[in-house]
Write a protein that holds these residues in place. Structure first.
Motif, short mmCIF file in Angstrom:
data_model
loop_
_atom_site.label_atom_id
_atom_site.label_comp_id
_atom_site.label_asym_id
_atom_site.label_seq_id
_atom_site.Cartn_x
_atom_site.Cartn_y
_atom_site.Cartn_z
N SER A 159 2.66 131.66 150.48
CA SER A 159 1.81 131.84 149.35
C SER A 159 0.69 133.14 149.69
O SER A 159 0.57 134.04 148.73
CB SER A 159 0.95 130.67 149.31
N VAL A 160 0.31 133.15 150.74
CA VAL A 160 -0.53 134.25 151.19
C VAL A 160 0.11 135.61 151.09
O VAL A 160 -0.60 136.57 150.59
CB VAL A 160 -0.99 134.15 152.51
N PHE A 161 1.42 135.66 151.46
CA PHE A 161 1.88 136.79 151.14
C PHE A 161 2.06 137.40 149.75
O PHE A 161 1.92 138.19 149.39
CB PHE A 161 3.45 136.92 151.97
N ILE A 162 2.37 136.36 148.94
CA ILE A 162 2.54 136.72 147.55
C ILE A 162 1.11 136.93 146.96
O ILE A 162 1.00 137.96 146.08
CB ILE A 162 3.34 135.39 146.61
N GLY A 163 0.31 135.98 147.38
CA GLY A 163 -1.21 136.27 146.70
C GLY A 163 -1.62 137.77 147.07
O GLY A 163 -2.42 138.45 146.33
N SER A 164 -1.54 138.24 148.39
CA SER A 164 -1.70 139.37 148.76
C SER A 164 -1.33 140.55 148.00
O SER A 164 -1.91 141.66 147.90
CB SER A 164 -1.73 139.70 150.46
N ARG A 165 0.16 140.43 147.72
CA ARG A 165 0.63 141.55 147.04
C ARG A 165 -0.01 141.67 145.38
O ARG A 165 0.02 142.87 145.15
CB ARG A 165 2.00 141.21 146.86
N GLU A 166 -0.19 140.57 144.84
CA GLU A 166 -1.02 140.51 143.57
C GLU A 166 -2.54 141.13 143.81
O GLU A 166 -2.84 141.91 142.92
CB GLU A 166 -1.08 138.99 143.14
N TYR A 167 -3.00 140.92 144.96
CA TYR A 167 -4.33 141.45 144.98
C TYR A 167 -4.28 142.85 144.92
O TYR A 167 -4.96 143.49 144.21
CB TYR A 167 -5.05 140.97 146.25
N PHE A 168 -3.42 143.48 145.94
CA PHE A 168 -3.43 144.86 146.13
C PHE A 168 -2.79 145.42 144.64
O PHE A 168 -3.08 146.81 144.63
CB PHE A 168 -2.58 145.40 147.19
N GLU A 169 -1.87 144.92 143.81
CA GLU A 169 -1.55 145.54 142.79
C GLU A 169 -2.58 145.55 141.79
O GLU A 169 -2.72 146.55 140.92
CB GLU A 169 -0.43 144.47 141.96
#
Length: 397
Positions: free
Chosen positions: A144-154
């Motif tokens: 979940s952290v990996f997907i959420g961090s990808r969304e944050y940087f997008e």
């Protein structure tokens, strides 16, 4: 009480008697009619009223806005004055508007149904992961952290935020997403990752400073906040669930009692859910006063309902699970969960507002992205863990 219409073409206010517009039995109807110019001339007609001194109309159908009654009266006057042909056209337009309203209502109902279905479908597996704990909980959190961090940087690279700043390079954002995903795993293995986080921040800062082109402070600040927001803060859930005690429930082969970490995690998760649910219902029923400009749909009434719901659920669960022991500590723990939930929600709303998007992603139908679903949990884990390790230790748990 009289309302006023303003015809922009003539630039003169036209008084409209309330008794003419309202046909309910509580008021006396007069024989005065509306004298309006042709439809093409009053197409820019608008209503000017004071919301404080001129409330909504009361009729058999309930509270009806002044503007809606006014436009209805104008349409009726138009149908009487312009003849049968134009009357049919007006009736068709009214029918079209009603169809649009019905479609919007159906769309909202469909979205709510979809949110409930996918919310339950996600909640049940999450509950099983929380009960399992250990590596199961940690790996699920890392994903979940990996997907959420990808969304944050997008979001950082989106048009709304990138317009006023220089976003970090894509290779840096991808590297940071991997680091964020490793943080929960390192937390479970080592118990403390302060040194690892410091080293990772140093490496990322050096990569930004030696990049080609002109390094910007905005790149450094957005990247450091991403490591803190998406990586470091979620690690407190690992400390809370797995660090306080490393045992499994009895029906999964563990000892015949639940650990403080498991109970605290269940209560915190339930408190966040109660905050969101009661705030939504309270805002729909009683919401009048906006909470903040960051999220215009949130109201003080809904927020207060969320606080009451979170505290009540926390007290009920604490009595059922025999933790915390005192009523005061249960109320304090409920308030901590509520504050972390609201603060995390508003923080993510501020990021999306600057980015100019409604949702952080589209992974979960009806909910948006991972950040839209877990924003209320990001700060709550750190606050709950700190409260248990510091405040409750003073007089026992």
């Amino acid at each position: 009480m009289a309302s006023f219409g303003k015809v922009c073409t003539y630039n003169k206010p036209v008084p409209v008697l309330t008794t003419t517009l309202c046909k309910c039995s509580c008021r006396v109807s007069t024989k005065k009619t509306l004298n309006l110019p042709p439809f093409s001339d009053y197409s820019s007609l608008r209503l000017v009223r004071d919301a404080k001194t001129e409330p909504l109309f009361l009729s058999r159908l309930g509270r009806i806005p002044v503007k809606r009654r006014f436009l209805t009266a104008v349409t009726r006057a138009e149908s009487n004055q312009l003849g049968d042909d134009n009357s049919e056209g007006v009736d068709k337009r009214i029918h079209d508007l009603q169809n649009v309203e019905e479609e919007e209502k159906q769309k909202k109902a469909s979205q709510l149904k979809k949110r409930v279905i996918f919310g339950v479908a996600i909640g049940l597996p999450v509950g099983g992961v929380v009960l399992a704990g250990g590596w199961v909980f940690t790996l699920a959190l890392a994903a979940s952290v990996f997907i959420g961090s990808r969304e944050y940087f997008e979001l950082v690279r989106s048009r709304g935020i990138a317009k006023g700043m220089t976003p970090p390079p894509r290779y840096v954002s991808r590297f940071c997403s991997v680091i964020c995903a490793l943080m929960p795993i390192l937390t479970l293995y080592y118990g403390n990752i302060d040194i690892w986080v410091t080293c990772a921040a140093f490496v990322v800062a050096m990569a930004l400073l030696v990049q080609r082109g002109n390094p910007r402070f905005s790149q450094l600040s957005s990247t450091m906040f991403g490591l803190f927001y998406c990586g470091y803060l979620p690690c407190f859930w690992v400390k809370l669930r797995c660090g306080i005690a490393r045992t499994w429930p009895i029906f999964l082969g563990g000892p015949p009692q639940w650990t403080v970490g498991l109970v605290a995690t269940l209560i915190s998760f339930s408190g966040v859910i109660a905050t969101d649910t009661f705030a939504f219902l309270g805002g729909k029923a009683f919401g009048r006063t906006p909470l903040t400009s960051i999220s215009p749909k949130k109201t003080w009434e809904g927020t207060f309902a969320g606080l009451v719901g979170c505290i009540v659920i926390t007290i009920l669960l604490s009595k059922s699970l025999s933790w915390p022991q005192s009523l005061f500590s249960s109320i304090a723990f409920g308030f901590i969960n509520f504050f972390g939930s609201v603060f995390g929600d508003l923080t993510e709303s501020m990021i999306k507002r600057d980015a100019g998007v409604k949702d952080s992603g589209s992974l979960i139908p009806g909910h948006g992205g991972i950040l839209d679903r877990v924003d209320s949990y990001i700060f709550t884990g750190a606050l709950a863990y700190s409260f248990i390790k510091t405040s409750l230790r003073l007089y026992g748990v």
